[in-house]
Motif scaffolding. Structure first.
Motif, mmCIF file in Angstrom:
data_model
loop_
_atom_site.group_PDB
_atom_site.id
_atom_site.type_symbol
_atom_site.label_atom_id
_atom_site.label_comp_id
_atom_site.label_asym_id
_atom_site.label_seq_id
_atom_site.Cartn_x
_atom_site.Cartn_y
_atom_site.Cartn_z
ATOM 1 N N LYS A 185 39.789 59.126 27.294
ATOM 2 C CA LYS A 185 41.095 58.730 26.768
ATOM 3 C C LYS A 185 41.876 58.014 27.875
ATOM 4 O O LYS A 185 42.839 58.530 28.430
ATOM 5 C CB LYS A 185 41.854 59.954 26.264
ATOM 6 N N VAL A 186 41.435 56.819 28.193
ATOM 7 C CA VAL A 186 42.042 56.038 29.260
ATOM 8 C C VAL A 186 42.365 54.646 28.729
ATOM 9 O O VAL A 186 41.808 54.185 27.726
ATOM 10 C CB VAL A 186 41.120 55.929 30.490
ATOM 11 N N HIS A 187 43.249 53.967 29.421
ATOM 12 C CA HIS A 187 43.542 52.568 29.111
ATOM 13 C C HIS A 187 42.822 51.640 30.082
ATOM 14 O O HIS A 187 42.287 50.611 29.685
ATOM 15 C CB HIS A 187 45.053 52.329 29.181
ATOM 16 N N MET A 188 42.789 52.019 31.353
ATOM 17 C CA MET A 188 42.171 51.175 32.379
ATOM 18 C C MET A 188 40.766 51.681 32.690
ATOM 19 O O MET A 188 40.611 52.839 33.109
ATOM 20 C CB MET A 188 43.031 51.174 33.646
ATOM 21 N N PRO A 189 39.742 50.865 32.534
ATOM 22 C CA PRO A 189 38.383 51.286 32.907
ATOM 23 C C PRO A 189 38.278 51.500 34.420
ATOM 24 O O PRO A 189 39.008 50.878 35.202
ATOM 25 C CB PRO A 189 37.514 50.101 32.462
ATOM 26 N N LEU A 235 39.792 42.660 45.448
ATOM 27 C CA LEU A 235 39.968 43.289 44.140
ATOM 28 C C LEU A 235 41.430 43.481 43.757
ATOM 29 O O LEU A 235 41.827 43.131 42.642
ATOM 30 C CB LEU A 235 39.240 44.634 44.121
ATOM 31 N N VAL A 236 42.234 44.035 44.670
ATOM 32 C CA VAL A 236 43.629 44.316 44.349
ATOM 33 C C VAL A 236 44.488 43.060 44.496
ATOM 34 O O VAL A 236 45.288 42.720 43.620
ATOM 35 C CB VAL A 236 44.178 45.450 45.234
ATOM 36 N N LYS A 237 44.344 42.369 45.599
ATOM 37 C CA LYS A 237 45.155 41.175 45.856
ATOM 38 C C LYS A 237 44.926 40.114 44.793
ATOM 39 O O LYS A 237 45.842 39.365 44.426
ATOM 40 C CB LYS A 237 44.790 40.620 47.231
ATOM 41 N N THR A 238 43.721 40.056 44.258
ATOM 42 C CA THR A 238 43.415 39.083 43.212
ATOM 43 C C THR A 238 43.960 39.481 41.847
ATOM 44 O O THR A 238 43.973 38.668 40.922
ATOM 45 C CB THR A 238 41.892 38.913 43.091
ATOM 46 N N GLY A 239 44.367 40.751 41.716
ATOM 47 C CA GLY A 239 44.848 41.232 40.439
ATOM 48 C C GLY A 239 43.772 41.745 39.520
ATOM 49 O O GLY A 239 44.054 42.195 38.404
ATOM 50 N N ASP A 240 42.507 41.710 39.965
ATOM 51 C CA ASP A 240 41.421 42.211 39.116
ATOM 52 C C ASP A 240 41.467 43.725 38.977
ATOM 53 O O ASP A 240 41.051 44.278 37.951
ATOM 54 C CB ASP A 240 40.066 41.809 39.699
ATOM 55 N N ALA A 241 41.931 44.405 40.017
ATOM 56 C CA ALA A 241 41.986 45.870 40.008
ATOM 57 C C ALA A 241 43.407 46.329 40.298
ATOM 58 O O ALA A 241 44.120 45.726 41.108
ATOM 59 C CB ALA A 241 41.022 46.459 41.038
ATOM 60 N N VAL A 242 43.806 47.396 39.625
ATOM 61 C CA VAL A 242 45.098 48.018 39.896
ATOM 62 C C VAL A 242 45.007 48.851 41.173
ATOM 63 O O VAL A 242 45.952 48.932 41.953
ATOM 64 C CB VAL A 242 45.531 48.881 38.697
ATOM 65 N N LEU A 269 32.875 54.314 46.528
ATOM 66 C CA LEU A 269 33.609 53.074 46.343
ATOM 67 C C LEU A 269 34.064 53.015 44.890
ATOM 68 O O LEU A 269 33.246 53.235 43.985
ATOM 69 C CB LEU A 269 32.740 51.855 46.665
ATOM 70 N N TYR A 270 35.341 52.761 44.648
ATOM 71 C CA TYR A 270 35.786 52.697 43.256
ATOM 72 C C TYR A 270 36.838 51.616 43.075
ATOM 73 O O TYR A 270 37.525 51.207 44.015
ATOM 74 C CB TYR A 270 36.335 54.046 42.790
ATOM 75 N N SER A 271 36.952 51.159 41.848
ATOM 76 C CA SER A 271 38.012 50.215 41.482
ATOM 77 C C SER A 271 38.471 50.515 40.065
ATOM 78 O O SER A 271 37.656 50.799 39.177
ATOM 79 C CB SER A 271 37.542 48.769 41.614
ATOM 80 N N LEU A 272 39.779 50.493 39.883
ATOM 81 C CA LEU A 272 40.421 50.740 38.596
ATOM 82 C C LEU A 272 40.823 49.387 38.042
ATOM 83 O O LEU A 272 41.706 48.710 38.584
ATOM 84 C CB LEU A 272 41.633 51.646 38.790
ATOM 85 N N ALA A 273 40.186 48.998 36.960
ATOM 86 C CA ALA A 273 40.297 47.621 36.480
ATOM 87 C C ALA A 273 41.646 47.338 35.833
ATOM 88 O O ALA A 273 42.262 48.214 35.220
ATOM 89 C CB ALA A 273 39.177 47.333 35.479
ATOM 90 N N ASN A 274 42.069 46.095 35.960
ATOM 91 C CA ASN A 274 43.188 45.562 35.181
ATOM 92 C C ASN A 274 42.598 44.968 33.908
ATOM 93 O O ASN A 274 42.050 43.867 33.931
ATOM 94 C CB ASN A 274 43.913 44.497 35.986
ATOM 95 N N PRO A 275 42.693 45.669 32.773
ATOM 96 C CA PRO A 275 42.005 45.200 31.569
ATOM 97 C C PRO A 275 42.573 43.892 31.020
ATOM 98 O O PRO A 275 41.909 43.226 30.221
ATOM 99 C CB PRO A 275 42.199 46.358 30.576
ATOM 100 N N ALA A 276 43.768 43.530 31.452
ATOM 101 C CA ALA A 276 44.321 42.257 31.008
ATOM 102 C C ALA A 276 43.608 41.082 31.664
ATOM 103 O O ALA A 276 43.699 39.947 31.194
ATOM 104 C CB ALA A 276 45.819 42.197 31.315
#
Length: 954
Positions: free
Chosen positions: A291-295, A333-340, A357-364
């Motif tokens: 039950k998440v919004h961001m993968p 990842l973060v600076k590009t806006g791909d990951a929150v 290593l992990y990344s929380l995606a910006n689904p937009a």
């Protein structure tokens, strides 16, 4: 272990002897020890090195005792650590170590049910217990006059517990643990991440292949005899370390230790477990719909084990790849806006380590985790070309040193470090050794461990995706976890081989407390900069560190309602680039200094927090000047932060607690006021914010007109003020604070229901408007009145819903307030099937308290608990700063604190009960419930309250 996760630590020993141990002095001191005690080691550290001085002893039953003397504050910290965690459990009986942590608070032969918390609380102390894979610890911090009582408590449950453990207590705590699992794991977004990753990383039966909380099916399988057998196997004194630190008399302390622990029989012999790093032969891909919004994409790779020679270099590698704004992951990842969010860390436990290593995606922006997977892989290739720089190593080394020095501030931090290191490595003080081993890391070491453990090596790849959106996964699953349960033998009562301690004194008599220690409100100084900013400071000489906090009154209250979240967005932009430095350059400079500067915004204040080693304060304040007075407000930074904020708001809609808070705001304040909207704003209001809005907010409200500063550290006033001259030259106009009125009115209780389909737990809250903050009036007095109702672990509502009924992991009630308004609330997160039962019990407890008030025993409990806790209030820099902040915010003086303390001892039960009758009325409260409509609404139909369904629109 992570760079700053090494541990909290101790005392700078700059005058230590040239060697740690002296056989001759040990022999002389041994003759003066109580019978049955052996002095194993006296440790002062080496001259000019960082150390936590201690003496280590052993009792004849095998109990290890570590004593650390620190006379700086009139308190003591007692820690009992058992070398048992979930790694010692049997297959099919997971969760026992944590389960038993709960049972250890349920009374023992001479301590009644629920009395452990009560005794420590009324002693003015704090307490808790924690369990991880490798150890379980129990600890309490109390005024120094309560030490003997703490040793009596801990020894009673070490040696005299099992006769008090009943099937009934077992069942209640089984329900509580299952509630905890539901609340913190099963029903929390990303809550099963570590469990799923561990199942894939480790082979079946490996000690780390299950989580500490355990599986519900295992908890349901066993009974009280299995739990008793676990205690008998692992909870002997020979598998424990008793660590005591603070303002102690060592000889008296040892005498008490022998008296209370010496008669407890040793348990079975316990050996250190063999190191067992995981081994993967191929990538293991798995997907977990949640039950998440961001993968979220999670990689983990097996490496070594804690304190292996390669651990420091792996930590440095993790920092380079993903350790903040200087890292490659942040850039790519973060600076590009791909990951929150994106990060890399090396987590180590006793038997095995993992490189994560992990990344929380910006689904937009990222339609599939495959995109992040490719970027993460490309980052490895970039690192191979980039290599390791001098700054990489220097940042790491300063981070280690600063983290350790900042950890010197509390007795608890030092005792915790000594206890952990003794338990796992049989050497209590490893502070300097850690500094030295990180200082020895070379560029070649980092590249070597990268090639050995990371490059092209198999890994666990876990994709956490929104339910129904499995197409967002990084890779098709190749791994499916199946528990391999063979014959599980349950324990029968006849199988238990009890160890009975025989005491030489009457253990049923609670030891008396010594004379109350003298606790002084910290001395402080007050000054004013030439632009009118008030500066309040206090000296804390225990560590060479300084903590500074600047507060600008206003915060979210200054937001236009249609652009709620503007104050928070402005503060976030203040953490970005300046006119002369990029964000990465600022982060690098601060890391090299071991300093931090952060801007944040709450409801009423925008706050700037600064921490630094004293020797680096001038350079840190130069960076503060740059950040405060010359922000860049870059368009790209703004768009990235705005996108992250919008994604975070959408994610919060998946969490029942966040939904309950939003509903509560609507109920209390309606939709007409800024305060009816969360501090961070909504999707609509944040979307409306522009970069010009941020610039205008900064120009108007980042002003010295309503600012003040608190400084705590090892510098006197005449050294601090000249360093703040640039703040005194800061100019800005005054501004008005908004006022609010005409809140919604209700004729009686209404159930405001928010549907959270499929929620296994419900959030139940009763809330009302109450009085604003005051020094000695109804607000402060009502806090005293509420203490037995909902202000302590032993409060009525927590004992009812957690300990008696097993509905929840915790319940509370209390008053909160600022200058202009306040609330009273009672809340709990509970099993969905008990939602109606919980509401019924809340109404019952409130009604009874309003009608009858507190008892004489509850009054005495409140007086003791609140009256003796001052010894714990002013120990660390943060505690002293918080005290000074309260004085500034509410225009209080030390005399007001003295008056409050006197009031605690003199206020009558009749006055407190009159306050209960006035303010604790369930018929004046509104009810907010978040839960699964299909299950919960039928339970609410029997209540005589209207039910209004509330829609929360982010």
């Amino acid at each position: 272990m992570r760079l700053l996760g090494v541990a909290l630590i101790g005392l700078v020993a700059l005058n230590g002897c040239s060697q740690d141990k002296s056989a001759q002095s040990t022999e002389i001191k041994q003759a003066a020890l109580p019978e049955g005690v052996t002095l194993l080691e006296t440790h002062q550290g080496q001259a000019g090195k960082l150390a936590i001085p201690y003496k280590k002893y052993q009792l004849s039953n095998g109990l290890t005792v570590v004593l650390h003397e620190d006379k700086s504050d009139p308190l003591v910290h007692v820690d009992v650590t058992y070398h048992v965690g979930s790694a010692r459990e049997e297959v099919g009986k997971s969760g026992f170590a944590h389960f038993f942590e709960h049972m250890m608070f349920q009374g023992s032969e001479n301590v009644g049910d629920e009395q452990h918390f009560k005794i420590v609380t009324e002693s003015g102390g704090t307490l808790n217990g924690t369990t991880n894979t490798d150890r379980t610890n129990y600890f309490q911090t109390v005024p120094k006059n309560q030490l003997e009582k703490m040793l009596w408590l801990e020894s009673d449950r070490m040696g005299y517990l099992l006769d008090a453990v009943t099937q009934e207590k077992f069942e209640v705590q089984r329900a509580t643990v299952k509630n905890e699992r539901g609340q913190r794991y099963d029903n929390r977004p990303y809550g099963l991440l570590w469990e799923k990753a561990g199942e894939a990383m480790y082979p079946a039966g490996h000690p780390y292949s299950w989580s500490t909380i355990g599986y519900v099916e295992d908890l349901d399988r066993v009974d009280v005899n299995d739990l008793k057998a676990f205690f008998l196997r692992w909870y002997g004194p020979n598998n424990a370390t008793l660590t005591i630190g603070g303002d102690i008399d060592e000889q008296q302390t040892l005498a008490w230790v022998v008296k209370y622990f010496g008669d407890i029989p040793a348990g079975p012999e316990v050996d250190d477990a063999p190191k067992q790093p995981a081994v993967l032969t191929e990538n293991r891909y798995l997907t977990h719909p949640d039950k998440v919004h961001m993968p979220l994409l999670w990689w983990s790779m097996p490496t070594v084990y804690a304190r292996h020679a390669d651990e420091p270099a792996l930590d440095v590698l993790a920092n380079i790849l993903g350790g903040g704004k200087t890292s490659l992951f942040y850039k790519n990842l973060v600076k590009t806006g791909d990951a929150v969010q994106a990060s890399v860390f090396h987590t180590c436990k006793e038997l095995a380590c993992e490189f994560v290593l992990y990344s929380l995606a910006n689904p937009a922006k990222v339609p599939s985790l495959k995109q992040l997977n490719d970027t993460m892989q490309a980052t490895f290739a970039e690192f191979e070309q980039r290599g390791v720089t001098d700054d990489d190593l220097n940042r790491t080394k300063m981070e280690i040193e600063a983290g350790k020095v900042f950890g010197l501030q509390t007795v608890r931090g030092k005792v915790s470090q000594l206890a952990l290191m003794e338990t796992l490595y049989h050497t209590p003080d490893l502070v300097q050794e850690d500094i030295d081993r990180y200082a020895a890391v070379t560029k070649e070491d980092v590249m070597r461990v990268y090639n050995t453990y990371i490059k092209d090596k198999p890994k666990v790849v876990l994709s956490i995706v929104p339910e129904g959106k499995e197409e967002m996964q990084a890779h098709e699953p190749s791994f499916k976890f199946e528990r391999q349960l063979t014959d599980i033998t349950l324990v029968k009562a006849d199988d238990l081989e009890l160890r009975k301690a025989i005491s030489s004194f009457d253990r049923s008599v609670v030891p008396p407390a010594g004379a109350n220690p003298t606790t002084q409100v910290p001395d402080f100084w007050t000054s004013e900069l030439k632009n009118g900013i008030t500066v309040v400071g206090a000296i804390n000489s225990e560590t060479p560190t300084v903590y500074l906090q600047m507060s600008l009154e206003g915060g979210a209250l200054l937001d236009p309602k249609d652009k709620a979240g503007l104050a928070g967005m402005t503060a976030a932009m203040m953490n970005e680039a300046t006119q002369n430095y990029s964000n990465e350059e600022l982060a690098n400079q601060l890391d090299l200094l071991g300093s931090s500067i952060s801007f944040s915004s709450g409801e009423r204040f925008t706050t700037v927090n600064v921490s630094a080693l004293t020797r680096n304060l001038d350079k840190t304040l130069t960076l503060l000047k740059e950040k405060l007075l010359r922000p860049k407000f870059d368009e790209a930074d703004f768009e990235r932060l705005k996108a992250q904020t919008l994604q975070s708001i959408q994610q919060s809609m998946k969490e029942p607690g966040a939904l309950a808070e939003l509903a509560e705001l609507q109920v209390l304040y309606g939709n007409e006021h800024r305060i009816g909207v969360p501090n961070g704003g909504t999707m609509t209001t944040v979307s409306a914010i522009t970069l010009d809005d941020v610039k205008n907010f900064y120009a108007k409200y980042y002003s010295p007109a309503k600012a003040n500063i608190v400084v705590v550290g090892d510098l006197p006033q005449d050294k601090v003020l000249p360093k703040l001259a640039f703040v005194g030259n800061w100019q800005g106009a005054d501004y008005a604070m908004p006022t609010f009125a005409d809140f919604p009115a209700y004729e009686g209780p209404v159930i405001h229901f928010v549907d959270k389909p499929g929620a296994a737990q419900s959030v139940v809250t009763m809330v009302k408007h109450a009085m604003p903050f005051d020094k000695l009036g109804d607000y402060y007095r009502s806090g005293l009145m509420n203490f037995p109702l909902g202000g302590a672990f032993n409060s009525r509502i927590n004992l009812n819903l957690r300990e008696d009924k097993g509905y929840t992991y915790g319940a509370r009630a209390g008053f909160s307030a600022d200058k202009e308004r306040g609330t009273f609330s009672m809340s709990a997160s509970v099993k969905k099937d008990n939602t109606g039962d919980t509401l019924r019990e809340m109404v019952k407890e409130l009604s009874d308290y309003q009608l009858h008030g507190m008892t004489d025993d509850e009054l005495a409990f409140m007086r003791k608990a609140i009256g003796q806790r001052d010894a714990l209030k002013y120990e660390s820099l943060g505690q002293k700063a918080g005290f000074l902040r309260t004085l500034l915010t509410y225009d209080m003086q030390p005399a007001d604190i003295d008056a409050r303390n006197a009031l605690v001892q003199t206020i009558s039960k009749d006055e407190l009960n009159a306050l209960a009758a006035k303010y604790v009325d369930p018929n004046s409260m509104q009810i907010v419930i978040v839960g699964d409509k299909e299950t919960v609404l039928p339970q609410l139909s029997e209540f005589p309250y209207p039910i209004v369904e509330v829609t929360i629109n982010p």
